[in-house]
Write a protein that holds these residues in place. Structure first.
Motif, PDB file in Angstrom:
ATOM      1  N   ASN A 184      -6.314   0.444   5.973  1.00 31.72           N
ATOM      2  CA  ASN A 184      -6.384  -0.090   4.459  1.00 31.72           C
ATOM      3  C   ASN A 184      -7.594   0.400   3.809  1.00 31.72           C
ATOM      4  O   ASN A 184      -8.524   0.880   4.349  1.00 31.72           O
ATOM      5  CB  ASN A 184      -6.631  -1.506   4.575  1.00 31.72           C
ATOM      6  CG  ASN A 184      -6.174  -2.407   3.183  1.00 31.72           C
ATOM      7  OD1 ASN A 184      -6.850  -1.955   2.221  1.00 31.72           O
ATOM      8  ND2 ASN A 184      -5.250  -2.997   3.183  1.00 31.72           N
ATOM      9  N   SER A 206      -2.565  -6.174   3.003  1.00 28.70           N
ATOM     10  CA  SER A 206      -3.842  -6.886   2.865  1.00 28.70           C
ATOM     11  C   SER A 206      -4.237  -7.789   3.515  1.00 28.70           C
ATOM     12  O   SER A 206      -5.499  -8.183   4.065  1.00 28.70           O
ATOM     13  CB  SER A 206      -3.970  -7.569   1.223  1.00 28.70           C
ATOM     14  OG  SER A 206      -2.746  -8.523   1.080  1.00 28.70           O
ATOM     15  N   GLY A 207      -3.283  -8.528   4.379  1.00 26.27           N
ATOM     16  CA  GLY A 207      -3.647  -9.763   5.229  1.00 26.27           C
ATOM     17  C   GLY A 207      -3.642 -11.136   4.605  1.00 26.27           C
ATOM     18  O   GLY A 207      -4.558 -12.016   5.013  1.00 26.27           O
ATOM     19  N   ALA A 208      -2.903 -11.503   3.731  1.00 24.72           N
ATOM     20  CA  ALA A 208      -2.476 -12.831   3.062  1.00 24.72           C
ATOM     21  C   ALA A 208      -2.297 -13.639   4.425  1.00 24.72           C
ATOM     22  O   ALA A 208      -1.698 -13.248   5.298  1.00 24.72           O
ATOM     23  CB  ALA A 208      -1.373 -12.600   2.112  1.00 24.72           C
ATOM     24  N   GLN A 214      -0.193 -15.856   4.779  1.00 24.75           N
ATOM     25  CA  GLN A 214       1.205 -15.950   4.989  1.00 24.75           C
ATOM     26  C   GLN A 214       1.673 -14.951   5.822  1.00 24.75           C
ATOM     27  O   GLN A 214       2.632 -14.937   6.824  1.00 24.75           O
ATOM     28  CB  GLN A 214       1.948 -16.154   3.613  1.00 24.75           C
ATOM     29  CG  GLN A 214       1.872 -17.219   2.749  1.00 24.75           C
ATOM     30  CD  GLN A 214       0.710 -17.182   1.873  1.00 24.75           C
ATOM     31  OE1 GLN A 214       0.173 -16.114   1.714  1.00 24.75           O
ATOM     32  NE2 GLN A 214       0.628 -18.058   0.923  1.00 24.75           N
ATOM     33  N   GLY A 238       5.984 -12.839   8.956  1.00 22.66           N
ATOM     34  CA  GLY A 238       5.267 -13.840   8.401  1.00 22.66           C
ATOM     35  C   GLY A 238       5.747 -15.017   8.416  1.00 22.66           C
ATOM     36  O   GLY A 238       6.905 -15.315   8.756  1.00 22.66           O
ATOM     37  N   GLN A 239       5.292 -15.853   7.530  1.00 23.68           N
ATOM     38  CA  GLN A 239       5.601 -17.495   7.329  1.00 23.68           C
ATOM     39  C   GLN A 239       7.158 -17.503   7.106  1.00 23.68           C
ATOM     40  O   GLN A 239       7.641 -18.426   7.574  1.00 23.68           O
ATOM     41  CB  GLN A 239       4.829 -17.955   6.205  1.00 23.68           C
ATOM     42  CG  GLN A 239       4.933 -19.262   6.091  1.00 23.68           C
ATOM     43  CD  GLN A 239       4.099 -20.004   4.900  1.00 23.68           C
ATOM     44  OE1 GLN A 239       2.838 -19.609   4.637  1.00 23.68           O
ATOM     45  NE2 GLN A 239       4.787 -20.713   4.215  1.00 23.68           N
ATOM     46  N   THR A 240       7.440 -16.685   6.085  1.00 17.42           N
ATOM     47  CA  THR A 240       8.829 -16.887   5.810  1.00 17.42           C
ATOM     48  C   THR A 240       9.745 -15.636   6.431  1.00 17.42           C
ATOM     49  O   THR A 240      10.934 -15.425   5.804  1.00 17.42           O
ATOM     50  CB  THR A 240       8.993 -16.894   4.251  1.00 17.42           C
ATOM     51  OG1 THR A 240       8.406 -15.899   3.629  1.00 17.42           O
ATOM     52  CG2 THR A 240       8.668 -18.298   3.550  1.00 17.42           C
ATOM     53  N   GLY A 241       9.203 -15.036   7.377  1.00 16.86           N
ATOM     54  CA  GLY A 241       9.989 -13.867   7.880  1.00 16.86           C
ATOM     55  C   GLY A 241       9.905 -14.160   9.395  1.00 16.86           C
ATOM     56  O   GLY A 241       9.907 -15.364   9.686  1.00 16.86           O
ATOM     57  N   ASP A 252      -6.968   5.973   3.475  1.00 18.94           N
ATOM     58  CA  ASP A 252      -5.786   6.121   2.747  1.00 18.94           C
ATOM     59  C   ASP A 252      -4.648   6.443   3.808  1.00 18.94           C
ATOM     60  O   ASP A 252      -4.600   7.060   4.722  1.00 18.94           O
ATOM     61  CB  ASP A 252      -5.715   7.352   1.976  1.00 18.94           C
ATOM     62  CG  ASP A 252      -4.524   7.554   0.890  1.00 18.94           C
ATOM     63  OD1 ASP A 252      -3.283   7.005   1.575  1.00 18.94           O
ATOM     64  OD2 ASP A 252      -4.610   8.302   0.106  1.00 18.94           O
ATOM     65  N   GLY A 282       0.834  -1.280  -0.074  1.00 15.32           N
ATOM     66  CA  GLY A 282      -0.048  -0.080   0.144  1.00 15.32           C
ATOM     67  C   GLY A 282       1.018   1.116   0.076  1.00 15.32           C
ATOM     68  O   GLY A 282       0.282   2.271  -0.268  1.00 15.32           O
ATOM     69  N   GLN A 288      10.865  -8.269   7.642  1.00 17.68           N
ATOM     70  CA  GLN A 288       9.746  -9.216   7.115  1.00 17.68           C
ATOM     71  C   GLN A 288       9.064  -9.918   8.301  1.00 17.68           C
ATOM     72  O   GLN A 288       9.774 -10.777   9.093  1.00 17.68           O
ATOM     73  CB  GLN A 288       9.988 -10.062   6.113  1.00 17.68           C
ATOM     74  CG  GLN A 288       8.858 -10.776   5.246  1.00 17.68           C
ATOM     75  CD  GLN A 288       9.340 -11.751   4.494  1.00 17.68           C
ATOM     76  OE1 GLN A 288      10.246 -11.409   3.454  1.00 17.68           O
ATOM     77  NE2 GLN A 288       8.855 -12.947   4.284  1.00 17.68           N
TER      78      GLN A 288
HETATM   79  C1  LIG Z   1       5.410 -19.572   0.376  1.00 18.12           C
HETATM   80  C2  LIG Z   1       4.941 -17.988   0.512  1.00 18.12           C
HETATM   81  C3  LIG Z   1       5.529 -17.655   1.592  1.00 18.12           C
HETATM   82  C4  LIG Z   1       5.219 -16.257   1.934  1.00 18.12           C
HETATM   83  N1  LIG Z   1       5.763 -15.617   2.916  1.00 18.12           N
HETATM   84  C5  LIG Z   1       5.373 -14.252   3.616  1.00 18.12           C
HETATM   85  C6  LIG Z   1       5.498 -13.653   4.650  1.00 18.12           C
HETATM   86  O1  LIG Z   1       6.492 -14.300   5.358  1.00 18.12           O
HETATM   87  N2  LIG Z   1       5.340 -12.299   4.879  1.00 18.12           N
HETATM   88  C7  LIG Z   1       4.346 -11.618   4.060  1.00 18.12           C
HETATM   89  O2  LIG Z   1       3.956 -10.677   4.326  1.00 18.12           O
HETATM   90  N3  LIG Z   1       3.969 -12.409   2.791  1.00 18.12           N
HETATM   91  C8  LIG Z   1       4.473 -13.662   2.555  1.00 18.12           C
HETATM   92  N4  LIG Z   1       4.065 -14.177   1.484  1.00 18.12           N
HETATM   93  C9  LIG Z   1       3.415 -13.404   0.252  1.00 18.12           C
HETATM   94  C10 LIG Z   1       1.971 -13.100   0.625  1.00 18.12           C
HETATM   95  O3  LIG Z   1       1.166 -14.101  -0.164  1.00 18.12           O
HETATM   96  C11 LIG Z   1       1.339 -11.902   0.005  1.00 18.12           C
HETATM   97  O4  LIG Z   1       1.501 -11.716  -1.382  1.00 18.12           O
HETATM   98  C12 LIG Z   1       1.927 -10.411   0.764  1.00 18.12           C
HETATM   99  O5  LIG Z   1       1.732 -10.678   2.073  1.00 18.12           O
HETATM  100  C13 LIG Z   1       1.096  -9.367   0.293  1.00 18.12           C
HETATM  101  O6  LIG Z   1       1.888  -8.215   0.751  1.00 18.12           O
HETATM  102  P1  LIG Z   1       0.881  -6.819   0.792  1.00 18.12           P
HETATM  103  O7  LIG Z   1      -0.345  -7.161   1.967  1.00 18.12           O
HETATM  104  O8  LIG Z   1       1.717  -5.791   1.263  1.00 18.12           O
HETATM  105  O9  LIG Z   1       0.492  -6.859  -0.383  1.00 18.12           O
HETATM  106  P2  LIG Z   1      -1.089  -6.643  -1.287  1.00 18.12           P
HETATM  107  O10 LIG Z   1      -1.595  -7.950  -1.012  1.00 18.12           O
HETATM  108  O11 LIG Z   1      -0.913  -6.184  -2.673  1.00 18.12           O
HETATM  109  O12 LIG Z   1      -1.775  -5.584  -0.424  1.00 18.12           O
HETATM  110  C14 LIG Z   1      -1.658  -4.239  -0.345  1.00 18.12           C
HETATM  111  C15 LIG Z   1      -2.811  -3.542   0.286  1.00 18.12           C
HETATM  112  O13 LIG Z   1      -2.711  -2.150   0.531  1.00 18.12           O
HETATM  113  C16 LIG Z   1      -3.848  -1.589   0.307  1.00 18.12           C
HETATM  114  N5  LIG Z   1      -3.483  -0.153   0.048  1.00 18.12           N
HETATM  115  C17 LIG Z   1      -3.223   0.352  -1.375  1.00 18.12           C
HETATM  116  N6  LIG Z   1      -2.906   1.657  -1.228  1.00 18.12           N
HETATM  117  C18 LIG Z   1      -3.236   1.889  -0.071  1.00 18.12           C
HETATM  118  C19 LIG Z   1      -3.301   3.252   0.562  1.00 18.12           C
HETATM  119  N7  LIG Z   1      -2.903   4.510  -0.154  1.00 18.12           N
HETATM  120  N8  LIG Z   1      -3.845   3.448   1.992  1.00 18.12           N
HETATM  121  C20 LIG Z   1      -4.001   2.132   2.513  1.00 18.12           C
HETATM  122  N9  LIG Z   1      -4.124   0.959   1.854  1.00 18.12           N
HETATM  123  C21 LIG Z   1      -3.651   0.979   0.698  1.00 18.12           C
HETATM  124  C22 LIG Z   1      -4.574  -2.275  -0.653  1.00 18.12           C
HETATM  125  O14 LIG Z   1      -5.964  -2.400  -0.682  1.00 18.12           O
HETATM  126  C23 LIG Z   1      -4.091  -3.823  -0.295  1.00 18.12           C
HETATM  127  O15 LIG Z   1      -5.159  -4.441   0.733  1.00 18.12           O
HETATM  128  C24 LIG Z   1       4.347 -15.364   1.132  1.00 18.12           C
HETATM  129  C25 LIG Z   1       3.914 -16.361  -0.103  1.00 18.12           C
HETATM  130  C26 LIG Z   1       4.216 -17.439  -0.282  1.00 18.12           C
HETATM  131  C27 LIG Z   1       3.522 -18.177  -1.577  1.00 18.12           C
END
Ligand SMILES: Cc1cc2nc3c(=O)[nH]c(=O)nc-3n(C[C@H](O)[C@H](O)[C@H](O)COP(=O)(O)OP(=O)(O)OC[C@H]3O[C@@H](n4cnc5c(N)ncnc54)[C@H](O)[C@@H]3O)c2cc1C
Length: 143
Positions: free
Chosen positions: A106, A87-89, A91, A70-73, A124, A28, A68
């Motif tokens: 968010n 987003s809250g994936a 992992q 999460g799962q791999t952090g 935002d 984000g 980092q």
């Molecule tokens: C095997 C495996 C291991 C993994 N291990 C990890 C791990 O250890 N840690 C981890 O974090 N992920 C891990 N992941 C990745 C995970 O699946 C997600 O892809 C990742 O967590 C997404 O990161 P994010 O929430 O920052 O990004 P996104 O999913 O892209 O989310 C971004 C969010 O920001 C919001 N947003 C955008 N602009 C704004 C704004 N201006 N103001 C407020 N909100 C905004 C959007 O609405 C969205 O919800 C792993 C994946 C796999 C396959």
């Protein structure tokens, strides 16, 4: 290939696991990465905490891997976990969902992070975070 010199980074590693407060940033912050990280650092500072990150942030090269969560952090259990633009994936949740109090900011009201949040702010992060910083500073000053 000959290794001529090995220079160790003098960077201080972040102590996420022992932290009482973790303020994490996610993708984000992509609109303005520098400001997003600066806001997280400021919020962490007023709360006496440290800055964490989602994997998306680390994979993009915006923050180093020691941040980092999460799962791999790292798995963290702070008193307060703030998720800015995460987003809250599943992992990511694996590394922080047992935090005592989760505050999520968010702009997407359907983001899964709100399912685990104690307090959710739909908005935002570039507008909400400065307000949080100001409110905390004012509350501290009033003490
Ligand atoms: C095997 C495996 C291991 C993994 N291990 C990890 C791990 O250890 N840690 C981890 O974090 N992920 C891990 N992941 C990745 C995970 O699946 C997600 O892809 C990742 O967590 C997404 O990161 P994010 O929430 O920052 O990004 P996104 O999913 O892209 O989310 C971004 C969010 O920001 C919001 N947003 C955008 N602009 C704004 C704004 N201006 N103001 C407020 N909100 C905004 C959007 O609405 C969205 O919800 C792993 C994946 C796999 C396959």
């Amino acid at each position: 290939t000959e290794v001529v010199e090995v220079v160790k980074a003098a960077k201080k590693m972040v102590d996420l696991i022992g932290a009482d407060v973790v303020v994490s940033v996610g993708r984000g912050i992509s609109k303005d990465v520098e400001t997003g990280i600066k806001l997280a650092e400021e919020l962490a500072e007023v709360l006496g905490g440290v800055v964490g990150a989602s994997r998306a942030v680390v994979d993009s090269g915006w923050m180093s891997a020691d941040h980092q969560v999460g799962q791999t952090g790292k798995t963290v259990h702070p008193r307060i976990y703030v998720a800015l633009g995460i987003s809250g994936a599943i992992q990511h949740l694996a590394g922080m969902q047992d935090s005592e109090c989760i505050i999520a900011v968010n702009k997407n009201e359907s983001a899964p992070i709100f399912d685990v949040a104690s307090y959710g702010i739909v908005g935002d992060l570039y507008k909400v975070t400065p307000m949080l910083i100001e409110a905390i500073r004012a509350a501290k000053a009033a003490k």
